[in-house]
Design a protein around this motif. Structure first.
Motif, PDB file in Angstrom:
ATOM      1  N   THR A  35     -23.859 -11.314  26.955  1.00 47.94           N
ATOM      2  CA  THR A  35     -23.383 -10.176  26.149  1.00 47.94           C
ATOM      3  C   THR A  35     -23.134 -10.626  24.703  1.00 47.94           C
ATOM      4  OG1 THR A  35     -22.259  -9.450  28.122  1.00 47.94           O
ATOM      5  CG2 THR A  35     -21.628  -8.331  26.097  1.00 47.94           C
ATOM      6  N   LEU A  36     -22.436 -11.776  24.552  1.00 45.95           N
ATOM      7  CA  LEU A  36     -22.119 -12.247  23.200  1.00 45.95           C
ATOM      8  C   LEU A  36     -23.382 -12.663  22.443  1.00 45.95           C
ATOM      9  CD1 LEU A  36     -18.866 -14.302  23.913  1.00 45.95           C
ATOM     10  CD2 LEU A  36     -19.065 -12.071  22.813  1.00 45.95           C
ATOM     11  N   ILE A  37     -24.318 -13.284  23.171  1.00 48.36           N
ATOM     12  CA  ILE A  37     -25.573 -13.714  22.534  1.00 48.36           C
ATOM     13  C   ILE A  37     -26.319 -12.507  21.982  1.00 48.36           C
ATOM     14  CG2 ILE A  37     -27.911 -14.518  23.191  1.00 48.36           C
ATOM     15  CD1 ILE A  37     -26.442 -16.740  24.782  1.00 48.36           C
ATOM     16  N   LYS A  38     -26.370 -11.434  22.801  1.00 46.24           N
ATOM     17  CA  LYS A  38     -27.097 -10.238  22.352  1.00 46.24           C
ATOM     18  C   LYS A  38     -26.374  -9.590  21.165  1.00 46.24           C
ATOM     19  CE  LYS A  38     -29.702  -9.422  26.477  1.00 46.24           C
ATOM     20  NZ  LYS A  38     -29.260  -9.421  27.853  1.00 46.24           N
ATOM     21  N   SER A  39     -25.013  -9.554  21.227  1.00 46.14           N
ATOM     22  CA  SER A  39     -24.261  -8.888  20.155  1.00 46.14           C
ATOM     23  C   SER A  39     -24.358  -9.645  18.836  1.00 46.14           C
ATOM     24  CB  SER A  39     -22.775  -8.775  20.514  1.00 46.14           C
ATOM     25  OG  SER A  39     -22.644  -8.217  21.780  1.00 46.14           O
ATOM     26  N   PHE A  40     -24.299 -10.986  18.911  1.00 44.23           N
ATOM     27  CA  PHE A  40     -24.203 -11.760  17.669  1.00 44.23           C
ATOM     28  C   PHE A  40     -25.486 -12.514  17.319  1.00 44.23           C
ATOM     29  CE2 PHE A  40     -19.804 -11.394  19.217  1.00 44.23           C
ATOM     30  CZ  PHE A  40     -19.232 -10.775  18.114  1.00 44.23           C
TER      31      PHE A  40
END
Ligand code: NAP
Length: 466
Positions: A16-21
């Motif tokens: 999730t964090l990889i996709k968001s940032f």
């Protein structure tokens, strides 16, 4: 040292964090386990019109249990004439098909207009590559093409393969194999290596295969049975992994390291059923001691892996002369002296292997490493200059050029630089010592007789020196 970020990146929170940032997204790479088939998943084979290597390719594919499919008439006809059964595949966006490998025989491409056939094969399936998939293009060695138009088109394949390496991601790799005329029977070991999970961290590489006498391998689980190997710097790190991998493949391994590491060295050798030789490779008597050891205790040696190496980093203006001398002597000059002594005494056996460990620093250069980069570029020079000389004795010489590999050497790098080093490649991660060792085992394989004068980077397609 392990890279905790890879596990985090593969967790649901991490994703999730990889996709968001837009953070780096390293895949957990599929690595070799004993007994594994060299093809992982279905393989799709295509060929340009007039392709000349499809029967050599079919010979290798016939040894796998994995499903083989063909796209287009040329590949289908080649497999049929090789009596290999393969279903024909027509690309369809909706079919959900995934391929473990996409292989294209580009040897029939004679001019730039015909490069379009490569696009026609890969374009409809480019998004159907499975995780840790393999993209392989096989062509003809450009320098040996008689027609300038053919040479131009074959050279163009490099750009395609290197760009694919940057696009396919998800732990997949992309390679180009050039086969010289008359070297068709030498393709097997290289094609197996690049298809298999043994080449997990090798991507965007170009290998040239030359004509050589055919060497058969009866047992691909133990291709080095009855071979004697010397691995320098074998008490830890990459050297230890090389010793383990060569022993796994059946070799009797003599592990060498400096006398202060004798205890660790003996532990490694005992574990492998090998032998320990505690010796400083820069010692004056080292070349003769090594030569005598193999002449007296074995009937010569079959494989020598020059792995021992050091870094002594300082910018040039601050570098003490002893840092320069020591690095050059360990990483390059001692290897030349040992090779010279072994060759003068005819201690390297027929169909022998000299394998060197260079570095991407030797290709790209590196801040604070004028000494190290000089020595590692020199190793590449040694491979290139010695390959025709050793060819006359049926001995091959090749090098690996590792990028960022997780060892004591890289654990000593300051945290921020280490993190950057790990991510600056198409796979967004460092490699493991075994990744270097597997490439060395491929060079060492008796069936790799046509692989000489090559420098293969084990770097996940590092951005440095690319
Ligand atoms: P490492 O952990 O430092 O291991 C190197 C081994 O070689 C050590 O056991 C070392 O012993 C031994 N050695 C050093 N000088 C020697 C001598 N004069 N005689 C005999 N043995 C000697 O290094 P590594 O990371 O495994 O690297 C192995 C090779 O890969 C080196 O050639 C290195 O340049 C190359 N490489 C590594 C990386 C990487 O990311 N790790 C990248 C590119 C290339 P002591 O240190 O105890 O003296």
């Amino acid at each position: 040292m392990s890279d905790g970020y890879i596990n985090f990146a593969n967790s649901s929170l991490g994703q999730t964090l990889i996709k968001s940032f837009g953070l780096p997204n390293p895949e957990i790479l599929d690595r070799y386990e004993a007994g594994q088939d060299f093809i992982r998943g279905s393989l799709l084979l295509g060929a340009a019109e007039g392709a000349e290597l499809s029967s050599a390719i079919a010979k290798t594919l016939g040894n796998s249990q994995s499903p083989i499919l063909t796209s287009g008439d040329t590949a289908a006809k080649a497999l049929k004439s090789a009596k290999l059964s393969a279903a024909s595949y027509t690309p369809n966006e909706e079919d959900g098909q995934k391929f473990g490998a996409l292989v294209f025989d580009a040897s029939g491409i004679k001019n730039s207009a015909q490069l379009r056939q490569m696009y026609d094969f890969f374009h409809p399936v480019a998004r159907k590559m499975a995780k840790s998939g393999r993209l392989i293009v096989i062509g003809r060695t450009p320098e040996l093409c008689k027609d300038p138009k053919e040479q131009t088109a074959q050279r163009a394949l490099e750009g395609f393969v290197r760009s694919c390496g940057k696009e396919i991601r998800k732990g997949s790799t992309s390679q180009l194999i050039y086969v010289a005329p008359g070297a068709e029977n030498q393709l097997d070991s290289t094609l197996r290596f690049f298809l298999s999970s043994k080449s997990a961290y090798v991507s965007a590489q170009v290998v040239r295969i030359s004509k050589a006498a055919e060497q058969s391998v009866s047992n691909w689980e133990k291709p080095l049975a009855e071979k004697v190997a010397l691995v320098t710097g074998a008490s830890r790190g990459i050297g230890k992994a090389i010793a383990e991998t060569l022993a796994r493949d059946g070799a009797k391994v003599v592990c060498l390291d400096i006398p202060p590491s004798e205890e660790e060295l003996k532990a490694v050798a005992t574990e492998l059923g090998g032998e320990a030789l505690a010796l400083d490779i820069t010692a004056e008597e080292a070349p003769q001691t090594i030569t005598d050891y193999f002449k007296n205790n074995h009937q010569g040696l079959d494989i020598i892996v020059h792995n021992a190496g050091v870094t002594r980093d300082k910018t040039l203006g601050r570098m003490k002369p002893q840092f320069w001398d020591m690095t050059l002597d360990i990483n390059l000059s001692s290897e030349e002296r040992i090779n010279d002594a072994l060759l003068a005494a005819d201690a390297i056996n027929e169909n022998g292997r000299v394998i060197c460990v260079s570095s991407i620093s030797g290709i790209a250069g590196n801040m604070g490493q004028t000494n190290y980069s000089t020595s590692k570029a020199g190793v590449i020079g040694m491979v290139q200059s010695m390959s025709p000389v050793l060819n006359k004795k049926n001995i091959t010489i090749n090098a690996v050029a590792p990028g960022f590999i997780e060892t004591a050497m890289t654990a000593a790098i300051p945290f921020a630089i280490r993190q950057a080093g790990r991510r600056m490649n198409s796979m967004s991660q460092g490699g493991l010592p075994v990744d270097v060792a597997e490439a060395i085992a491929w060079y060492a394989n008796p069936a790799s007789a046509g692989v000489t004068g090559n420098v293969v980077r084990v770097c996940g397609q590092s951005l440095l020196g690319a």
